[in-house]
Design an enzyme around this catalytic site. Structure first.
Site, PDB file in Angstrom:
ATOM      1  N   TYR A 234     -37.009   5.706 -38.421  1.00 22.46           N
ATOM      2  CA  TYR A 234     -38.465   6.556 -39.032  1.00 22.46           C
ATOM      3  C   TYR A 234     -39.111   6.593 -37.878  1.00 22.46           C
ATOM      4  CZ  TYR A 234     -34.502   5.783 -41.898  1.00 22.46           C
ATOM      5  OH  TYR A 234     -33.521   5.611 -42.416  1.00 22.46           O
TER       6      TYR A 234
ATOM      7  N   LEU B 216     -29.616  13.272 -53.176  1.00 22.79           N
ATOM      8  CA  LEU B 216     -29.525  14.699 -53.419  1.00 22.79           C
ATOM      9  C   LEU B 216     -29.372  15.614 -52.359  1.00 22.79           C
ATOM     10  CD1 LEU B 216     -33.415  14.171 -55.018  1.00 22.79           C
ATOM     11  CD2 LEU B 216     -30.951  14.890 -55.961  1.00 22.79           C
ATOM     12  N   GLY B 217     -29.079  15.093 -51.695  1.00 24.75           N
ATOM     13  CA  GLY B 217     -28.086  15.985 -49.893  1.00 24.75           C
ATOM     14  C   GLY B 217     -29.270  16.489 -49.178  1.00 24.75           C
TER      15      GLY B 217
ATOM     16  N   GLY C 163     -32.452  16.802 -50.030  1.00 24.18           N
ATOM     17  CA  GLY C 163     -32.979  18.167 -51.395  1.00 24.18           C
ATOM     18  C   GLY C 163     -32.558  19.036 -51.969  1.00 24.18           C
TER      19      GLY C 163
ATOM     20  N   LEU D  90     -29.816  19.024 -53.939  1.00 23.39           N
ATOM     21  CA  LEU D  90     -29.914  19.093 -54.714  1.00 23.39           C
ATOM     22  C   LEU D  90     -30.653  18.783 -56.269  1.00 23.39           C
ATOM     23  CD1 LEU D  90     -26.192  15.921 -54.431  1.00 23.39           C
ATOM     24  CD2 LEU D  90     -25.815  18.126 -56.301  1.00 23.39           C
TER      25      LEU D  90
ATOM     26  N   GLY E  19     -32.338  22.028 -55.731  1.00 15.79           N
ATOM     27  CA  GLY E  19     -31.761  22.984 -56.243  1.00 15.79           C
ATOM     28  C   GLY E  19     -33.540  24.154 -55.301  1.00 15.79           C
ATOM     29  N   LYS E  20     -33.673  23.361 -55.037  1.00 19.14           N
ATOM     30  CA  LYS E  20     -34.822  23.759 -54.244  1.00 19.14           C
ATOM     31  C   LYS E  20     -34.226  25.107 -53.227  1.00 19.14           C
ATOM     32  CE  LYS E  20     -36.235  20.267 -50.746  1.00 19.14           C
ATOM     33  NZ  LYS E  20     -37.447  19.148 -50.822  1.00 19.14           N
TER      34      LYS E  20
END
Length: 346
Positions: free
Chosen positions: A53, A236-237, A239, A241, A243-244
């Site tokens: 990272y 959240l996959g 992001g 999930l 919804g953005k």
């Protein structure tokens, strides 16, 4: 906050784990410090990082995330308050700038020593193999296809021997897997059962979310019966999930907007499932984010849910998911969507 013991240890970790892979690229050192300060204030005592990272991996930013955590430890003196996990990078084209020797003895020793120095600590609580050396299905590969050009020879005993030495030296306390398959998981577990002097893998860090519940096929039973806890990543996959990205939106500075290669949670079926999960959340007066994270939190095989955020607003909402209990009716609604559109993302 809710706490759960790391399997086979006396260490209690927060059910929400602070993920860090954006620090040093999408987030500055100052922002990383702010996230750690807030997380600890909310009861989080478990941080996860990796020498790879921030991602996407790049030689100019190699291990910058570990350095940010290390500078926070030095500034705050809070090392003893945190259960810390990090990982050695596996073999891949995109890690050749780190090393190309896989999990050989010298590689593991080099990786651990480097992480200890950057993290400004004398020990690592949980040291993980980031992904298998052998050619198998991970990072978005749905099915296993045997690669006849893969010349991997079973070195699991030797890997565990080296890790055992590092444990004996006090440099690492416990060991875990990541992006591993049922075969690989059982292979490691059986080796330490047959040879009781070898350390036992206590966790497995794999993707798990509403768009990818493949852990439930095979690995969840292993997790429960063998007591090897899931550290769920990408809850959240990437992001999706939250919804953005719905309706084709490409919010500025969002991961998939910046790095389109990370798009395995964007497909026709995944988009359709996301919309249905969003509608279900709205019907139950929840944000999609909180519903998705609360679902992961609820699973008995999950030891900790690794959340990540690039803004404090996201971080606050993610952590607050620990306060959400999903009703039986809502869980049935989630399973109905899953049965109609099963695992649309690999």
């Amino acid at each position: 906050m809710i706490y759960k013991k790391l399997p086979h240890t006396d260490l209690e970790v927060s059910k929400i784990c602070l993920g860090t892979m954006t620090w040093g690229r999408q987030n500055s050192e100052e922002e990383g410090h702010q996230q750690m300060d807030y997380a600890v204030d909310k009861g989080i005592n478990f941080f996860d990082t990796a020498e790879l990272y921030p991602i996407p991996a790049h030689p100019d930013r190699y291990a910058d995330t570990e350095k940010i955590i290390g500078s926070w430890f030095k500034k705050t003196g809070s090392r003893d308050k945190i259960i810390l996990g990090t990982k050695i990078a596996g073999k891949a084209d995109f890690t050749k700038f780190i090393r190309s020797s896989g999990f050989r003895r010298e590689s593991l020793i080099e990786a651990v020593e480097g992480s200890l120095e950057r993290l400004q600590t004398d020990y690592i609580d949980l040291y993980q193999l980031h992904w298998p050396e052998r050619s198998t299905n991970y990072f978005g590969k749905r099915g296993y296809k045997h690669d006849l050009t893969d010349h991997w020879q079973d070195n699991i005993h030797q890997v565990l021997e080296t890790l055992s030495d590092l444990v004996s030296e006090g440099k690492i306390r416990h060991v875990g897997l990541s992006n591993e398959t049922p075969w690989g998981t059982m292979r490691f577990l059986e080796e330490s059962k047959v040879h009781s002097n070898l350390p036992r893998m206590i966790t497995i860090q794999n993707p798990y979310n509403l768009l990818n519940r493949q852990f439930e096929v095979g690995l969840s039973e292993i997790s429960i019966r063998e007591n090897i806890g899931l550290l769920a990543y990408s809850p959240l996959g990437f992001g999706v999930l939250s919804g953005k990205y719905m309706g084709g939106m490409k919010p500025a500075n969002a991961r998939i907007t910046l790095f389109p290669a990370y798009s395995r949670y964007i497909s026709e079926n995944a988009n359709r499932a996301t919309q249905e999960y969003y509608n279900l959340a709205q019907e139950n007066n929840l944000s999609l984010t909180k519903m998705a994270l609360a679902y992961v939190n609820s699973k008995p095989f999950v030891t900790s849910n690794i959340i990540g955020a690039t803004s404090m607003k996201q971080l606050k909402e993610n952590i607050s998911s620990i306060e959400v209990d999903l009703s039986d009716e809502l869980m049935k609604g989630i399973d109905t969507i899953h049965n109609n559109i099963p695992d649309p993302a690999p």
